[in-house]
Write a protein that holds these residues in place. Sequence first.
Motif, PDB file in Angstrom:
ATOM      1  N   VAL A 182     -10.579 -44.387  36.491  1.00 26.21           N
ATOM      2  CA  VAL A 182      -9.331 -43.954  37.122  1.00 26.21           C
ATOM      3  C   VAL A 182      -8.148 -44.312  36.218  1.00 26.21           C
ATOM      4  CG1 VAL A 182      -7.829 -44.246  39.129  1.00 26.21           C
ATOM      5  CG2 VAL A 182     -10.305 -44.124  39.452  1.00 26.21           C
ATOM      6  N   LYS A 183      -8.146 -45.536  35.688  1.00 24.45           N
ATOM      7  CA  LYS A 183      -7.076 -45.953  34.770  1.00 24.45           C
ATOM      8  C   LYS A 183      -7.042 -45.059  33.539  1.00 24.45           C
ATOM      9  CE  LYS A 183      -7.311 -50.830  36.084  1.00 24.45           C
ATOM     10  NZ  LYS A 183      -7.670 -52.184  35.646  1.00 24.45           N
ATOM     11  N   HIS A 184      -8.205 -44.746  33.001  1.00 28.94           N
ATOM     12  CA  HIS A 184      -8.289 -43.884  31.812  1.00 28.94           C
ATOM     13  C   HIS A 184      -7.725 -42.493  32.107  1.00 28.94           C
ATOM     14  CE1 HIS A 184     -10.412 -40.900  29.273  1.00 28.94           C
ATOM     15  NE2 HIS A 184     -10.084 -41.766  28.316  1.00 28.94           N
ATOM     16  N   HIS A 185      -8.126 -41.903  33.240  1.00 27.03           N
ATOM     17  CA  HIS A 185      -7.660 -40.556  33.580  1.00 27.03           C
ATOM     18  C   HIS A 185      -6.152 -40.517  33.816  1.00 27.03           C
ATOM     19  CE1 HIS A 185     -11.745 -39.466  33.494  1.00 27.03           C
ATOM     20  NE2 HIS A 185     -11.853 -38.770  34.621  1.00 27.03           N
ATOM     21  N   VAL A 186      -5.618 -41.559  34.437  1.00 24.22           N
ATOM     22  CA  VAL A 186      -4.171 -41.624  34.662  1.00 24.22           C
ATOM     23  C   VAL A 186      -3.439 -41.709  33.323  1.00 24.22           C
ATOM     24  CG1 VAL A 186      -2.303 -43.075  35.578  1.00 24.22           C
ATOM     25  CG2 VAL A 186      -4.294 -42.555  37.000  1.00 24.22           C
ATOM     26  N   ALA A 187      -3.936 -42.560  32.423  1.00 17.64           N
ATOM     27  CA  ALA A 187      -3.306 -42.698  31.104  1.00 17.64           C
ATOM     28  C   ALA A 187      -3.369 -41.381  30.330  1.00 17.64           C
ATOM     29  CB  ALA A 187      -3.984 -43.816  30.319  1.00 17.64           C
ATOM     30  N   GLU A 188      -4.504 -40.699  30.386  1.00 14.18           N
ATOM     31  CA  GLU A 188      -4.640 -39.419  29.675  1.00 14.18           C
ATOM     32  C   GLU A 188      -3.746 -38.343  30.288  1.00 14.18           C
ATOM     33  OE1 GLU A 188      -6.321 -38.648  26.804  1.00 14.18           O
ATOM     34  OE2 GLU A 188      -6.571 -40.826  26.706  1.00 14.18           O
ATOM     35  N   MET A 189      -3.657 -38.329  31.598  1.00 13.45           N
ATOM     36  CA  MET A 189      -2.773 -37.351  32.249  1.00 13.45           C
ATOM     37  C   MET A 189      -1.316 -37.621  31.880  1.00 13.45           C
ATOM     38  SD  MET A 189      -4.518 -35.114  33.974  1.00 13.45           S
ATOM     39  CE  MET A 189      -3.245 -34.402  34.987  1.00 13.45           C
ATOM     40  N   ASP A 190      -0.938 -38.894  31.793  1.00 13.59           N
ATOM     41  CA  ASP A 190       0.429 -39.233  31.393  1.00 13.59           C
ATOM     42  C   ASP A 190       0.698 -38.772  29.966  1.00 13.59           C
ATOM     43  OD1 ASP A 190       1.005 -40.303  33.853  1.00 13.59           O
ATOM     44  OD2 ASP A 190       0.687 -42.383  33.240  1.00 13.59           O
ATOM     45  N   LYS A 191      -0.272 -38.940  29.072  1.00 15.89           N
ATOM     46  CA  LYS A 191      -0.114 -38.478  27.684  1.00 15.89           C
ATOM     47  C   LYS A 191       0.046 -36.960  27.648  1.00 15.89           C
ATOM     48  CE  LYS A 191      -2.899 -42.003  25.412  1.00 15.89           C
ATOM     49  NZ  LYS A 191      -4.166 -42.225  24.664  1.00 15.89           N
ATOM     50  N   MET A 192      -0.755 -36.252  28.424  1.00 13.09           N
ATOM     51  CA  MET A 192      -0.677 -34.784  28.420  1.00 13.09           C
ATOM     52  C   MET A 192       0.666 -34.312  28.963  1.00 13.09           C
ATOM     53  SD  MET A 192      -4.393 -33.269  29.435  1.00 13.09           S
ATOM     54  CE  MET A 192      -5.085 -34.505  30.519  1.00 13.09           C
ATOM     55  N   GLN A 193       1.175 -34.968  29.972  1.00 17.30           N
ATOM     56  CA  GLN A 193       2.491 -34.603  30.523  1.00 17.30           C
ATOM     57  C   GLN A 193       3.578 -34.847  29.493  1.00 17.30           C
ATOM     58  OE1 GLN A 193       1.858 -32.657  32.998  1.00 17.30           O
ATOM     59  NE2 GLN A 193       3.153 -33.648  34.516  1.00 17.30           N
TER      60      GLN A 193
END
Length: 131
Positions: free
Chosen positions: A107-118
């Motif tokens: 979950v932490k990884h996906h949130v961090a990756e989504m933040d990078k993509m945004q």
Amino acid sequence: MTLRADRAPPASDPPLTFSLISSCAEAMKTVCAALVLVMLCSLQTTTVAQVISRPADCCLTYYPHAIPLKSIVSYSIIDNNSCELKAVVFNTKKGKKICGNPAHSWVKHHVAEMDKMQYTTKNTTLRQTTA
């Protein structure tokens, strides 16, 4: 006392069995109607109690498995006092909402990756408009 066979009962008196069956049927209709009414009232009370007790956007359980990052469109964080569980809600391409435990590594990884993509998307948009 002698009974006379030539005398028939009056035609206006219905037989006793028909009268008894008719009154039982009426009583059953009344009982059934009352039971249906009571069940509907209790269902309404239960539904109202559930709506009042928790907001609709609360997670009741966490999804037990990691979901592919490519299937996620967006996420939101639920961290308020009216919900029992703190959660990250992932919105998928298929329109599903999946609750993740914020303490899990995926979950932490996906949130961090989504933040990078945004962030990358915002930078690309800014570069295109200023050029």
